[in-house]
Design a protein around this motif. Structure first.
Motif, PDB file in Angstrom:
ATOM      1  N   MET A  22       0.702  -1.229  -0.152  1.00 16.67           N
ATOM      2  CA  MET A  22      -0.217  -0.232   0.169  1.00 16.67           C
ATOM      3  C   MET A  22       0.893   1.227   0.067  1.00 16.67           C
ATOM      4  O   MET A  22       0.457   2.212  -0.596  1.00 16.67           O
ATOM      5  CB  MET A  22      -0.967   0.022   1.394  1.00 16.67           C
ATOM      6  CG  MET A  22      -1.943   1.023   1.259  1.00 16.67           C
ATOM      7  SD  MET A  22      -2.861   1.268   2.791  1.00 16.67           S
ATOM      8  CE  MET A  22      -1.577   1.961   3.623  1.00 16.67           C
ATOM      9  N   LEU A  25       1.277   3.096  -3.324  1.00 16.81           N
ATOM     10  CA  LEU A  25       0.088   3.841  -3.667  1.00 16.81           C
ATOM     11  C   LEU A  25      -0.036   5.432  -3.465  1.00 16.81           C
ATOM     12  O   LEU A  25       0.665   5.836  -2.248  1.00 16.81           O
ATOM     13  CB  LEU A  25      -1.224   3.225  -3.140  1.00 16.81           C
ATOM     14  CG  LEU A  25      -1.453   1.766  -3.601  1.00 16.81           C
ATOM     15  CD1 LEU A  25      -2.673   1.294  -2.698  1.00 16.81           C
ATOM     16  CD2 LEU A  25      -1.669   1.470  -5.090  1.00 16.81           C
ATOM     17  N   SER A  26      -0.467   6.218  -4.485  1.00 15.42           N
ATOM     18  CA  SER A  26      -0.763   7.615  -4.136  1.00 15.42           C
ATOM     19  C   SER A  26      -2.043   8.108  -4.090  1.00 15.42           C
ATOM     20  O   SER A  26      -2.810   7.480  -4.684  1.00 15.42           O
ATOM     21  CB  SER A  26       0.143   8.069  -5.145  1.00 15.42           C
ATOM     22  OG  SER A  26      -0.288   7.806  -6.502  1.00 15.42           O
ATOM     23  N   GLU A  28      -5.938   9.236  -4.541  1.00 11.59           N
ATOM     24  CA  GLU A  28      -7.219   8.604  -4.115  1.00 11.59           C
ATOM     25  C   GLU A  28      -7.098   7.061  -4.023  1.00 11.59           C
ATOM     26  O   GLU A  28      -7.893   6.639  -3.724  1.00 11.59           O
ATOM     27  CB  GLU A  28      -8.043   9.029  -5.369  1.00 11.59           C
ATOM     28  CG  GLU A  28      -8.810  10.604  -4.924  1.00 11.59           C
ATOM     29  CD  GLU A  28      -9.436  10.944  -6.225  1.00 11.59           C
ATOM     30  OE1 GLU A  28      -9.619  10.231  -7.135  1.00 11.59           O
ATOM     31  OE2 GLU A  28     -10.399  11.749  -5.886  1.00 11.59           O
ATOM     32  N   SER A  29      -6.111   6.562  -4.832  1.00 13.02           N
ATOM     33  CA  SER A  29      -6.064   5.019  -4.936  1.00 13.02           C
ATOM     34  C   SER A  29      -5.562   4.668  -3.666  1.00 13.02           C
ATOM     35  O   SER A  29      -5.987   3.354  -3.447  1.00 13.02           O
ATOM     36  CB  SER A  29      -4.901   4.899  -5.879  1.00 13.02           C
ATOM     37  OG  SER A  29      -5.194   5.342  -7.129  1.00 13.02           O
ATOM     38  N   GLU A  31      -6.495   6.240  -0.633  1.00 11.59           N
ATOM     39  CA  GLU A  31      -7.361   6.713   0.428  1.00 11.59           C
ATOM     40  C   GLU A  31      -8.218   5.597   1.294  1.00 11.59           C
ATOM     41  O   GLU A  31      -8.122   5.251   2.260  1.00 11.59           O
ATOM     42  CB  GLU A  31      -8.308   7.474  -0.115  1.00 11.59           C
ATOM     43  CG  GLU A  31      -8.774   8.750   0.610  1.00 11.59           C
ATOM     44  CD  GLU A  31      -9.579   9.711   0.151  1.00 11.59           C
ATOM     45  OE1 GLU A  31     -10.296  10.361   0.741  1.00 11.59           O
ATOM     46  OE2 GLU A  31      -9.134  10.142  -1.079  1.00 11.59           O
ATOM     47  N   VAL A  32      -8.882   4.687   0.586  1.00  8.21           N
ATOM     48  CA  VAL A  32      -9.857   3.732   0.810  1.00  8.21           C
ATOM     49  C   VAL A  32      -9.006   2.521   1.545  1.00  8.21           C
ATOM     50  O   VAL A  32      -9.344   2.034   2.562  1.00  8.21           O
ATOM     51  CB  VAL A  32     -10.846   3.261  -0.201  1.00  8.21           C
ATOM     52  CG1 VAL A  32     -11.474   2.130   0.064  1.00  8.21           C
ATOM     53  CG2 VAL A  32     -11.853   4.259  -0.349  1.00  8.21           C
ATOM     54  N   PRO A  33      -7.948   1.809   0.544  1.00  4.70           N
ATOM     55  CA  PRO A  33      -7.101   1.093   1.371  1.00  4.70           C
ATOM     56  C   PRO A  33      -6.563   1.386   2.754  1.00  4.70           C
ATOM     57  O   PRO A  33      -6.497   0.539   3.732  1.00  4.70           O
ATOM     58  CB  PRO A  33      -6.087   0.601   0.483  1.00  4.70           C
ATOM     59  CG  PRO A  33      -6.808   1.006  -0.934  1.00  4.70           C
ATOM     60  CD  PRO A  33      -7.444   2.057  -0.439  1.00  4.70           C
TER      61      PRO A  33
END
Lengths: 150, 507
Positions: A22, A25-26, A28-29, A31-33
């Motif tokens: 994780m 990732l950067s 919005e990708s 945010e949820v995770p």
């Protein structure tokens, strides 16, 4: 090993397995995770607390493999893995026929006799033949076939 | 109702009729086999329906669902092994009746009661789905986000004794749904292998989560030979059973009412309904002691309730994309592979497919009754199917089902890997339903969360957007209530276990 404690450890392993990739990732990708990892960590902490309480209250059960038919399940599971690996090369129907026949013979409690084996082979052949007729001949479903076209 | 009557004749198209009959027979067959649940039956059939017209495929899945729930009682009655979780309460009286030589009466009671509950459930579906779908049009991103969260929290609240594991599973399911290229940003997430680039395909995942652990369990018991059953049919039994149902009006009313209500609640299902109605019927009876001693009213209570949940469980699925039961969650896969997305459109633009499906589900109650009664005579043959043949046969169907969704061998591997992981997790008490629900509702939750966030940033702010407004507050309250209920149940369960442990230590 205590069941609830093991459960908490499984949770931790899953969180770590997702938390490490994780970090790549950067925006919005991520945010949820990230929110999920945080929520899962909180639940994991709760699970550790629950495990400690249950162990202290002698309410947790110990997970043990004693009495588990490991050999039988291991052999059948191994054959399943072989079946899945052979699927693309041997074809769905032939590999399924062999898998069905061999595992049903190995799993049964009765003594294997030539008559029983022959009967079982016919039953397996009929079942796989039914699937071939239904899926490949009638519904034209795409499925890996052997070099023989079956 | 008008739309339902308009589309009812479409079910009699030869292909739809064939799907209805095949689904009914297949569902009864799957239900009757110990170890094969309705969820697994529907999961295995979803990929096959890919090759059928949408209405036909949904009729098939609906018929399998309703018949498998009723068929689960066959092994519960004959073998004392519930063929479906919904049939747990059926065995209390059903198996006792079988031991008393009244298996036929128990089986006939099952199918007649299931028919009554099932028809009631479909009527509720016909009357309430369209207004609910209309109501769902008021839902914006924030409401849809909270609805998805409610769907996940409510199922975990019902994981008695494993609420934390259920919640963790729900979150894990949502996390698994983020695997693959993000639909909003295009960035790859958790793509550790090329096979995961397009994400975890739902159908193979469903098959893996529900079927593979059961296959491994069947391997464990593959050598066990159950006692062979025989069955002697008696003349005039149907008449006797139908007449007896006139005395069970209160139980039937309770089964229909509570079953429907529990069916609509996301996450609850036939097992909760069956046990709850059985328990209430016993408590309200003047002679509660007769329950459990082979009383057909006990079978009636459980079976009427569990089949009354079937159609209502599909109402939130069709209108809000929230499945009312794990089987309904799998049914969502059947909708999605045909490009049918839950919501008001299903009742307007896709009305023909939706109402034909509902009409099919209605007729499935009749075919279930007819074939169930006929099959009762031969049901012992299915229930006698040996485990050593079953696990390999189911594995072959799993492989086929996973492969043919996208003609992908990788999907087979994903199915098997997830299934094995679920088996291990299951041994530590992690339930599979919350993970599956998370996987299904994850994309809805994420998409609407990010959309809502974008709207909120340009408008009223994130807090005001997500936490104000009547619908938002109601949904948040429902989420909090379901979590609180789950935690309360957990504490209650722990106390019960403690008391049991203390009692055992005292002995």
């Amino acid at each position: 090993m205590y069941k609830e404690l093991c459960s908490a450890l499984i949770m931790t392993v899953i969180i770590i397995l997702f938390a490490i990739p994780m970090t790549d990732l950067s925006g919005e990708s991520r945010e949820v995770p990230q929110l999920l990892i945080i929520a899962m960590s909180v639940i994991n902490a709760g699970q550790y607390i629950q495990a400690v309480i249950k162990i202290a209250g002698r309410l947790d059960v110990r997970v043990t493999l004693a009495g588990y038919p490991g050999l039988r399940v291991g052999i059948l599971f191994g054959l399943t893995v072989v079946y899945l690996m052979a699927l693309q090369t041997v074809g769905f129907y032939i590999s399924s026929l062999i898998y069905f026949f061999v595992t049903s013979l190995l799993a049964q409690p009765m003594k294997i006799t030539p008559v029983l084996a022959a009967r079982r082979f016919v039953v397996c052949l009929l079942c796989i033949g039914f699937l071939y007729g239904l899926f490949t001949v009638s519904l034209k479903v795409q499925i890996p076939l052997s070099p023989l076209g079956i | 109702m008008e739309q339902f009557l308009l589309h009812l004749p479409l079910v009699f198209d030869w292909m739809n009729l064939l799907a209805l009959l095949a689904g009914t027979v297949g569902g009864l067959f799957f239900g009757a086999m110990p170890g094969l649940s309705p969820t697994m039956a529907v999961a295995l059939l979803v990929p096959i329906t890919f090759y059928m017209p949408p209405a036909t495929s949904l009729i098939l899945l609906g018929a399998v669902y309703t018949s498998a729930v009723a068929g689960g009682s066959i092994s519960a009655i004959l073998l004392s092994i519930p063929g479906a979780p919904a049939s747990i309460a059926t065995l209390f009286d059903g198996h006792t009746m079988a031991k008393q030589g009244r298996a036929q009466e128990a089986l006939y009671t099952t199918f007649v009661s299931s028919f009554i509950g099932g028809v009631f459930g479909v009527m509720v579906m016909i009357l309430f789905s369209p207004p609910m779908a209309e109501f769902a049009m008021r839902f914006g991103p924030s409401e849809l986000f909270w609805t998805a969260i409610f769907g996940i929290t409510v199922i975990t609240g019902l994981s008695s004794g494993a609420v934390l594991k259920g919640l963790f599973g729900g979150a894990l399911g949502v996390l698994l749904s983020t695997v693959g290229y993000s639909t909003l940003t295009g960035e790859p997430r958790f793509v550790v292998h090329d096979a995961l680039a397009s994400g975890i395909t739902m159908v193979p995942a469903l098959i893996g989560f529900f079927a593979v652990p059961q296959i491994i369990d069947l391997m464990e018991n593959s050598h066990i030979l159950l006692e062979k059953l025989t069955f002697k049919p008696e003349k005039g039994m149907l008449r006797k059973v139908v007449m007896a149902h006139r005395k069970y009006l209160r139980t039937l009313a309770m089964g229909c009412g509570l079953g429907t209500l529990i069916g609509v609640v996301p996450g609850a299902g036939g097992n909760v309904a069956g046990i709850m109605v059985y328990d209430q019927a016993r408590k309200l009876d003047k002679h509660p002691e007769r329950f459990g001693t082979g009383d057909p009213e006990g079978v009636c209570a459980s079976e009427c309730a569990n089949n009354a949940t079937v159609a209502p469980a599909i109402i939130p699925l069709l209108t809000l994309s929230i499945p009312g039961s794990p089987t309904a969650a799998v049914l969502l896969g059947g909708l999605l592979i045909h490009g049918l997305f839950p919501g008001p459109d299903l009742f307007t633009e896709k009305a023909e497919v939706t109402y034909t499906f509902i009409a099919g589900l209605f007729l499935a109650q009749f075919t279930m009754l007819i074939f169930g009664l006929l099959a009762s005579r031969y049901s012992h043959l299915v229930a006698n199917a040996p485990n050593y043949m079953m696990f390999a046969a189911v594995m072959i169907l799993c492989v086929f089902g996973s492969y043919c969704v996208q003609n992908s061998y990788e999907d087979v591997l994903v199915m098997f890997t997830l299934g094995v992981l679920m088996f291990v997790m299951g041994k530590f008490g992690f339930p599979s339903a919350p993970i599956v629900l998370g996987l299904i509702l994850g994309p809805i939750a994420e998409e609407n969360f990010l959309r809502g966030e974008m709207i909120a940033e340009t408008n009223v702010g994130v807090f005001n957007y997500f936490f104000t407004g009547t619908l938002n507050i109601v949904l948040i309250a429902l989420c909090v209530l379901s979590l609180a209920w789950g935690l309360y149940s957990e504490v209650k369960f722990a106390r019960k276990m403690k008391a049991q442990a203390a009692a055992q230590a005292g002995e």
